[in-house]
Motif scaffolding. Structure first.
Motif, PDB file in Angstrom:
ATOM      1  N   LYS A   1       0.838  -1.207   0.000  1.00 55.14           N
ATOM      2  CA  LYS A   1       0.000   0.000   0.000  1.00 55.14           C
ATOM      3  C   LYS A   1       0.871   1.255   0.000  1.00 55.14           C
ATOM      4  O   LYS A   1       0.620   2.214  -0.733  1.00 55.14           O
ATOM      5  N   GLY A   2       1.917   1.224   0.820  1.00 57.59           N
ATOM      6  CA  GLY A   2       2.768   2.407   0.966  1.00 57.59           C
ATOM      7  C   GLY A   2       3.687   2.628  -0.218  1.00 57.59           C
ATOM      8  O   GLY A   2       3.999   3.763  -0.564  1.00 57.59           O
ATOM      9  N   ASN A   3       4.108   1.564  -0.865  1.00 58.50           N
ATOM     10  CA  ASN A   3       5.108   1.694  -1.938  1.00 58.50           C
ATOM     11  C   ASN A   3       4.574   1.405  -3.327  1.00 58.50           C
ATOM     12  O   ASN A   3       5.229   1.702  -4.325  1.00 58.50           O
ATOM     13  N   GLY A   4       3.389   0.744  -3.389  1.00 59.84           N
ATOM     14  CA  GLY A   4       2.864   0.359  -4.701  1.00 59.84           C
ATOM     15  C   GLY A   4       1.905   1.387  -5.277  1.00 59.84           C
ATOM     16  O   GLY A   4       1.375   2.238  -4.549  1.00 59.84           O
ATOM     17  N   THR A   5       1.672   1.299  -6.576  1.00 55.72           N
ATOM     18  CA  THR A   5       0.676   2.168  -7.214  1.00 55.72           C
ATOM     19  C   THR A   5      -0.711   1.640  -6.844  1.00 55.72           C
ATOM     20  O   THR A   5      -0.839   0.519  -6.329  1.00 55.72           O
TER      21      THR A   5
ATOM     22  N   VAL B   1      17.925   1.303  -2.070  1.00 60.25           N
ATOM     23  CA  VAL B   1      17.028   0.195  -1.706  1.00 60.25           C
ATOM     24  C   VAL B   1      15.571   0.503  -2.069  1.00 60.25           C
ATOM     25  O   VAL B   1      15.044   1.555  -1.704  1.00 60.25           O
ATOM     26  N   LYS B   2      14.965  -0.416  -2.814  1.00 60.97           N
ATOM     27  CA  LYS B   2      13.543  -0.294  -3.200  1.00 60.97           C
ATOM     28  C   LYS B   2      12.844  -1.600  -2.823  1.00 60.97           C
ATOM     29  O   LYS B   2      13.482  -2.560  -2.388  1.00 60.97           O
ATOM     30  N   THR B   3      11.511  -1.627  -3.050  1.00 62.41           N
ATOM     31  CA  THR B   3      10.759  -2.827  -2.637  1.00 62.41           C
ATOM     32  C   THR B   3      10.183  -3.585  -3.839  1.00 62.41           C
ATOM     33  O   THR B   3       9.721  -2.976  -4.805  1.00 62.41           O
TER      34      THR B   3
ATOM     35  N   GLN C   1       5.959   0.600  -7.391  1.00 61.51           N
ATOM     36  CA  GLN C   1       6.393   1.815  -8.093  1.00 61.51           C
ATOM     37  C   GLN C   1       5.523   3.039  -7.833  1.00 61.51           C
ATOM     38  O   GLN C   1       5.231   3.814  -8.745  1.00 61.51           O
ATOM     39  N   LYS C   2       5.091   3.204  -6.598  1.00 60.30           N
ATOM     40  CA  LYS C   2       4.318   4.421  -6.301  1.00 60.30           C
ATOM     41  C   LYS C   2       5.235   5.646  -6.433  1.00 60.30           C
ATOM     42  O   LYS C   2       4.858   6.672  -6.961  1.00 60.30           O
TER      43      LYS C   2
ATOM     44  N   VAL D   1      14.935   5.558 -14.952  1.00 55.58           N
ATOM     45  CA  VAL D   1      14.502   5.554 -13.543  1.00 55.58           C
ATOM     46  C   VAL D   1      14.080   6.958 -13.157  1.00 55.58           C
ATOM     47  O   VAL D   1      14.780   7.925 -13.437  1.00 55.58           O
ATOM     48  N   THR D   2      12.893   7.088 -12.537  1.00 52.53           N
ATOM     49  CA  THR D   2      12.500   8.404 -12.023  1.00 52.53           C
ATOM     50  C   THR D   2      12.292   8.314 -10.518  1.00 52.53           C
ATOM     51  O   THR D   2      11.648   7.394 -10.021  1.00 52.53           O
ATOM     52  N   LEU D   3      12.875   9.289  -9.823  1.00 49.58           N
ATOM     53  CA  LEU D   3      12.776   9.320  -8.359  1.00 49.58           C
ATOM     54  C   LEU D   3      12.013  10.578  -7.947  1.00 49.58           C
ATOM     55  O   LEU D   3      12.575  11.667  -7.959  1.00 49.58           O
ATOM     56  N   PRO D   4      10.737  10.496  -7.628  1.00 47.70           N
ATOM     57  CA  PRO D   4       9.985  11.701  -7.251  1.00 47.70           C
ATOM     58  C   PRO D   4      10.391  12.191  -5.866  1.00 47.70           C
ATOM     59  O   PRO D   4      10.914  11.418  -5.063  1.00 47.70           O
TER      60      PRO D   4
END
Ligand code: FAD
Length: 703
Positions: free
Chosen positions: A129-133, A222-224, A273-274, A284-287
């Motif tokens: 929920k926190g990290n996904g679209t 680090v990503k999920t 990829q939220k 790669v885009t890092l908002p």
């Protein structure tokens, strides 16, 4: 041979702790049912919890029993699994918030069950929920949680053998393969083996894995990623190796495991990829809002802070009831032929009553923290959905406050609970050490709360750092601080000023709160100077943890003062005023007396009086209503699950019955081989040898 014929056991009245309990209840100056509503926050919640207690007590699978204290690791795992299956039936039937309440209550009595479900429904889902679209969340989690619980079991794969607290240091890699549009998940060496992962050893089908994103040779941090671990037949996926990490200090019902990945391929869409996105071509885009992804980890901390209330309520109830029914020695003023009840010894009061007071104060504070968490998450989700920059900015401020609050409360309260369980156990003497009193298993299950979801010292340092920065911002840039840290905006006022607490008249909640806030600012100010002189944050780690503890108490005291303003019944206000006084005298002014005095907030003479006079009086005042105060927690005996803590107070009978039921009294021979003769021979042989040797040395000495 001594003859034990005809003892007078049948005619002697024997101890009657139940009658003593009755006398205590006759002294009640308030109705415990009214108090219960205050403790639980709202009448609706209070009512719901009583319903849930009743349902849990009646449930043949979920209700705790004394057998729970005798299970082997395998039996523990089996019991937890059957209880999970039972909980799955409930999740299908009841509204989701009620299910979480049920889980929260069960966690106090069966922490293994609680954490196994929480890892799946809490950590795993919250990570998605926190990290996904939205689409990813829908794909992995939605429709209905009941369905989800049955088809897919998630675990949370952050920690590695080599890295725990420093999550940014994990070394598992997720390398993008542009040709196949996949990520390759790999464990490069033993230190990168995922370790401790709850549910991984046997149950989990999927894991949210923390891994380093590598695209075109560049490390993006680090990503999920969601990585399937087992197929629909529950066989390990190719390239996945998993094992059980084995026996632990507690929580034996949880199948913690290790995981190694050998070039496991997952579709690009399985990266959450939220915030950070990887396109088909590897762009790669890092908002800027990536920091918000950490909000998903806060729910666990909030829940753990709340656990303090249930666990302390349980064990202070046991220890207080035992202290009423237990007589030992003849103390001052004892009647002829009578020993004194433990609860009437000033030392015993001083050991237990502060825990009782803490439980009350923490109950209200953690209820507030839960509500704060709900509203911050909702506010943030709405702001991000609407892409409303102003609202997002405000949410960021509130999220930062929530981070400090949850980190301070989680660490400080899990520590305090650990100390409270130990003190309560010791207050029950030898019987506290019996498994049937419940302390042993609960202590072993509890203490991990100080380590996981952010090690307490690490969390404390992090919260303390933010507090220091807030104070610096106010003092140096006249910044305004929002949210629950608002009080820091008055840093200038707190820094100047005289001693805050000088006479007994100052020992009221509002003045003590002011003094505590002044102390926080002064500690932060001095710590900043020390850090600047040494150019080292590490050099002020002690002060940072101290600040976090003080901040927790500030949150608790403020919440209690606010709550008291809304209580209409004078008899409740009367006793709660005594409770909060004992809380701040002991947990604040005595425990932190060195800091209060050194930072010139508290006059040394008053500090001495607090320790030598006021605390004793205050303990006695709370002791007078101690049984009614513990009855107010309304914990049913089945859930208390302690042979020495039952409501009727007749624990001699109950305890003896439990001991006889749990152990076959007709079996007097040891069920394992015991060669007594060989043992005795060997012992006397050794003893002879020792004597001969010492005789030799004496002889040598005398020559
Ligand atoms: C029973 C159990 C279940 C778990 N389940 C999971 C799970 O499901 N998923 C998962 O990902 N993880 C899980 N964990 C891992 C847990 O979250 C970590 O153990 C925890 O975060 C602590 O990390 P660590 O073990 O690396 O300790 P370390 O970071 O090595 O800490 C060791 C000590 O050093 C201190 N320390 C660390 N850094 C500093 C510093 N900068 N300054 C001063 N002192 C410092 C700490 O306070 C601590 O006392 C579980 C752990 C346990 C025990």
């Amino acid at each position: 041979m001594t003859s034990f014929t005809k003892t007078s056991v049948s005619t002697s009245p024997g101890p009657d702790p139940g009658a003593l309990m009755g006398l205590e209840r006759a002294k009640a100056c308030f109705d415990p049912r009214d108090m219960y509503q205050i403790i639980e926050g709202t009448p609706e919640k209070a009512h719901k919890i009583l319903d849930l207690y009743q349902s849990l007590e009646r449930d043949p699978i979920l209700a705790p029993s004394f057998k729970d204290y005798e299970l082997s690791r395998g039996e523990n795992r089996e019991q937890t699994t059957s209880r999970i299956a039972r909980m799955t039936q409930y999740v299908e039937q009841e509204p989701y918030p009620d299910f979480w309440r049920r889980l929260n209550l069960m966690t106090a009595y069966d922490p293994s069950l609680g954490i196994r479900i929480a890892v799946n429904l809490g950590l795993f889902i919250n990570c998605i929920k926190g990290n996904g679209t939205d689409a990813q969340y829908k794909y992995w989690c939605l429709e209905k949680e009941a369905k989800y619980m049955k088809q897919l079991w998630g675990c949370f794969g952050m920690t590695e053998l080599g890295h725990g607290s420093n999550a940014a240091g994990v070394e598992t890699t997720a390398t993008f393969d542009a040709e196949t549009d996949e990520f390759v998940i790999n464990t490069p060496h033993i230190g990168a083996t995922k370790w401790w992962i709850g549910g991984a050893a046997h149950s989990a089908t999927h894991s949210s894995i923390y891994a380093r994103l590598i695209v075109k040779g560049k490390d993006w941090g680090v990503k999920t990623f969601v990585v399937p671990l087992r197929d629909s037949n529950h066989q390990l996926m190719p390239g996945v190796a998993i094992g059980d990490i084995g026996s632990k200090m507690g929580r034996e019902g949880v199948d913690n495991g290790w995981i190694q990945f050998s070039s496991v391929r997952i579709p690009r869409a399985f990266m959450l990829q939220k915030y950070c996105k990887v396109d088909r071509d590897g762009t790669v885009t890092l908002p800027p809002l990536e920091q918000l992804s950490y909000i998903s980890l806060l729910q666990g901390r909030v829940g753990m802070a709340s656990d303090l209330y249930r666990i302390c309520a349980r064990f202070i109830t046991v220890a207080t009831r035992y202290a009423v029914g237990r007589r030992q020695f003849r103390g001052d003023g004892a009647k002829k032929g009578e020993e004194t009840q433990l609860i009437n010894y000033p030392l015993h009061q001083r050991r237990l009553m502060p825990i009782l007071a803490l439980t009350y104060v923490a109950a209200l504070a953690t209820d507030r923290l839960e509500r704060q968490h709900e509203s911050v998450v909702e506010e943030l989700e709405t702001a991000v959905k609407l892409n409303d920059e102003k609202a997002i900015h405000k949410s960021l401020g509130d999220t930062k406050s929530l981070f400090v609050d949850s980190a301070s409360l989680k660490s400080t309260l899990t520590w305090l609970a650990e100390q409270s369980i130990t003190e309560s156990r010791q207050a029950c003497g030898g019987l506290g050490y019996s498994a049937y009193s419940g302390f042993g298993k609960s202590y072993a299950d509890w203490v991990v709360q100080c380590t996981w979801e952010g090690d307490n010292n690490v969390l404390g340092m992090s919260a303390g750092r933010t507090i220091m920065k807030n104070v610096e911002d106010v003092l140096n840039k006249n910044a305004k601080i929002s949210g629950t840290s608002l009080f820091l905006s008055k840093a200038h006022e707190y820094l100047g000023g005289e001693l805050v607490l000088q006479t007994e008249a100052d020992l009221n909640p509002t003045t003590v709160l002011w003094a505590l806030e002044a102390l926080i600012v002064r500690v932060a100010f001095e710590a900043s100077k020390k850090r600047d002189e040494s150019s080292s944050w590490d050099n002020v780690s002690y002060e940072r943890v101290l600040l976090s503890k003080l901040r927790c108490h500030q949150y608790m005291l403020l919440t209690f003062i606010d709550a008291m303003a809304n209580i209409g019944k004078p008899e409740l206000l009367y006793i709660l005023a005594r409770v909060v006084r004992l809380y701040f005298l002991t947990h604040l002014l005595e425990n932190f007396s060195r800091e209060f005095v050194n930072y010139q907030v508290l006059c040394p003479k008053l500090s001495l009086q607090i320790s030598t006079q006021f605390i004793g009086v205050s303990c006695l005042q709370v002791r007078e209503q101690a049984i009614t105060l513990t009855d107010s927690f309304q914990i049913p005996d089945t859930l208390l699950n302690s042979a020495i803590g039952g409501y009727d107070g007749n624990w001699y009978e109950t305890y003896f019955k439990v001991v006889k039921t749990q152990n076959d009294i007709t079996e007097t021979k040891a069920p394992y081989s015991l060669d007594l003769e060989a043992m005795l021979n060997r012992l006397s042989y050794n003893e002879r040898g020792r004597l001969e040797k010492s005789a030799e040395s004496i002889e040598k000495l005398s020559h």
